[in-house]
Design an enzyme around this catalytic site. Structure first.
Site, PDB file in Angstrom:
ATOM      1  N   GLY A 171      37.201  62.932  23.724  1.00 36.82           N
ATOM      2  CA  GLY A 171      37.158  62.043  22.579  1.00 36.82           C
ATOM      3  C   GLY A 171      38.414  61.210  22.475  1.00 36.82           C
ATOM      4  O   GLY A 171      39.012  60.796  23.470  1.00 36.82           O
ATOM      5  N   GLY A 172      38.843  60.967  21.220  1.00 33.92           N
ATOM      6  CA  GLY A 172      40.027  60.149  21.002  1.00 33.92           C
ATOM      7  C   GLY A 172      41.281  60.724  21.600  1.00 33.92           C
ATOM      8  O   GLY A 172      42.251  59.999  21.865  1.00 33.92           O
ATOM      9  N   GLY A 405      47.926  34.725  50.551  1.00 33.26           N
ATOM     10  CA  GLY A 405      48.403  35.002  49.208  1.00 33.26           C
ATOM     11  C   GLY A 405      49.057  36.359  49.082  1.00 33.26           C
ATOM     12  O   GLY A 405      49.924  36.561  48.223  1.00 33.26           O
ATOM     13  N   ALA A 406      48.667  37.292  49.942  1.00 34.76           N
ATOM     14  CA  ALA A 406      49.261  38.628  49.870  1.00 34.76           C
ATOM     15  C   ALA A 406      50.749  38.579  50.192  1.00 34.76           C
ATOM     16  O   ALA A 406      51.539  39.364  49.656  1.00 34.76           O
ATOM     17  CB  ALA A 406      48.535  39.573  50.813  1.00 34.76           C
TER      18      ALA A 406
END
Length: 515
Positions: A171-172, A405-406
């Site tokens: 849960g939370g 781009g790497a």
């Protein structure tokens, strides 16, 4: 009526014994293959140094369903002590008290310990073993979680925060570990937002606790878990080892350890570890072990995004963070998960004054519809942002390939890289020679009497003119070309120079990292 001191001593002892729990509680926890909250604390801290605080805290609500009362301490052990001789704060949830569920006072104890850690500049370790929010306390329990989350955010980048999942975390409750720097899990632990029963009811899916939120899943699939261990004992020893690489807070340097390894040690074995054929795979960990002090490398996120390797080591006694492409997986391409993995690690290193060493052998970003649909653009941009934002020393070695781009993304000069080196076999270009020839000279090759011979001629010419480290060296985009055997020496000397680095960015409230 005046009572003797013995009366007060007995009363205190009685309350302390109630807080300690019973033999039945211990047996029940051991039956699950887990240690008790206090046994975990004893293993985590240096022997005899832990000091408990708030041991007599009780919940506001005196009784619960069935008339059961909360034990003193309200289901969590908090306090301070020494780990590897340095101060640390911890909170260890006690599953023997109402399943370790979190109520208002339980949460207040944790928040108090966290704020003490911030104030006194020491790490905070949360040992999680809880059934979640205490239903009997309703919104007070939920409010307690919110206060913990806020303290996590305030402590972020100020002190190391480590979450250790040693039982249920659902849960939370899962958001506090997600807000911390590192998450450890044991094989008998699990964490998820909604459990198998809810998934079955809402989604009509049958799934086990392990499949939905076990340590193996979070280590290999989600990436939520940084370290997976077999049991409580191994887990806590690994936490101690991790802390040996981290400073106590963001204003201190990482702990220096006097080196035994020779800073001038050559690494000729690297000439055989890394094949000159750019298409052949190898394990980049062998490069790391060869270069760092005593071959010791503390890997982070080992089972997730395996095409990127990150972790801590020492170089001439100084702690460094290492980011390396892994040619054994996806040829070392950068994909979404690898981008996220590297980004998180780079930002941790920058926050805690740890120099970053990048070992680059990357053919580019992973192509394909799945990557584009998944947001490789924005996730790759996160890595750019992290490298650019980092003000710690940034050193880089190009081992073999550095394409497209790497090259730009991974600690290039354009992103304020400090000292960058390349091996003589390195290929630094927009793309590989064969791919470039296929695009640039397609018609020339087709028109030739012997297309394959012409293609080979053009590929050789392209490699000579562009696809080597000397063009980048001529432009000052790398600082030098070095022999593989000089890798350790070059990094040690570069590190010693850059440790005194001082860099500041444009003044602003905060940047906006890509979503």
């Amino acid at each position: 009526m005046i009572k003797e001191m013995q009366y007060y001593k007995d009363e205190l002892q009685n309350r302390q014994e109630i807080a300690q729990g019973t033999e039945k509680d211990v047996a029940r926890q051991h039956g699950k293959g887990r240690l008790t909250a206090r046994e975990r604390i004893e293993l985590l801290f240096d022997p005899g140094t832990f000091n408990e605080i708030d041991s007599l805290v009780t919940p506001r609500y005196d009784s619960y369903v069935g008339g059961k009362k909360s034990r003193y301490g309200d289901g969590v052990v908090t306090g301070f002590g020494l780990i590897n001789g340095r101060h640390a704060m911890a909170a260890s949830q006690d599953a023997a008290v109402m399943g370790g569920s979190l109520g208002e006072m339980h949460a207040n104890k944790i928040v108090k310990a966290m704020r003490m850690a911030i104030q006194y500049g020491c790490p905070f370790i949360a040992l999680n073993d809880s059934g979640g929010a205490r239903i009997q306390e309703g919104v007070d329990s939920l409010g307690g979680y919110a206060k913990i989350f806020d303290a996590n955010c305030e402590a972020s980048g100020v002190i190391p925060q480590i979450s250790v999942i040693m039982g249920p975390c659902a849960g939370g409750a899962v958001y506090s570990p997600a807000l911390t720097d590192f998450v450890f899990m044991t094989e008998k632990s699990y964490m998820f937002i909604t459990g198998p029963q809810v998934v079955k009811a809402v989604m009509q899916e049958d799934v086990t606790f392990e499949e939905l939120g076990g340590g193996q899943m979070h280590s290999q699939e989600s990436g939520v878990c940084h370290f997976l261990t077999t049991d409580d004992r191994e887990c806590l020893m690994r936490v101690r080892e991790l802390l040996s690489y981290l400073p106590s807070n963001n204003k201190e340097d990482p702990p220096y350890m006097r080196p035994v390894d020779n800073p001038n040690r050559r690494t000729p074995e690297l000439e055989h570890v890394v094949p000159t054929d750019p298409h052949k795979p190898y394990d980049v960990r062998r490069v790391i072990h060869s270069v760092v002090d005593d071959g010791r490398f503390f890997e982070v996120h080992q089972l997730w995004a395996e095409n990127m390797v990150v972790g801590f080591a020492r170089l001439n006694g100084y702690v460094v963070g290492i980011v390396a492409n892994q040619p054994m997986v996806l040829a070392g391409c950068v994909d979404i998960k690898a981008s996220l993995k590297a980004t998180h690690f780079i930002r941790i290193c920058d926050a805690y004054n740890i120099p970053i060493i990048t070992l680059q052998d990357v053919p580019g970003f992973l192509p394909g519809k799945d990557q584009e649909y998944g947001g490789i653009i924005r996730n790759g941009a996160r890595m750019i942002y992290a490298y650019s934002e980092a003000t710690v020393p940034k050193l880089m070695i190009i081992l073999r390939k550095s394409y497209g781009g790497a090259y730009c993304v991974m600690s290039s000069k354009g992103l304020r890289g400090d000292l960058l080196y390349a091996w003589p076999n390195a290929e630094i270009a927009v793309m590989g020679a064969e791919g470039a020839v296929n695009i640039l000279f397609r018609r020339d090759v087709q028109a030739a009497e012997d297309p394959e011979a012409r293609r080979a001629e053009l590929v050789a010419d392209y490699e000579k003119k562009f696809n080597n480290p000397y063009v980048a060296a001529a432009r000052g985009l790398i600082d030098d070309v070095i022999q593989p055997r000089d890798t350790r020496t070059a990094l040690v000397r570069a590190l010693e120079l850059t440790l005194s680095k001082r860099e500041s960015h444009v003044s602003k409230k905060h940047g906006i990292s890509p979503m």
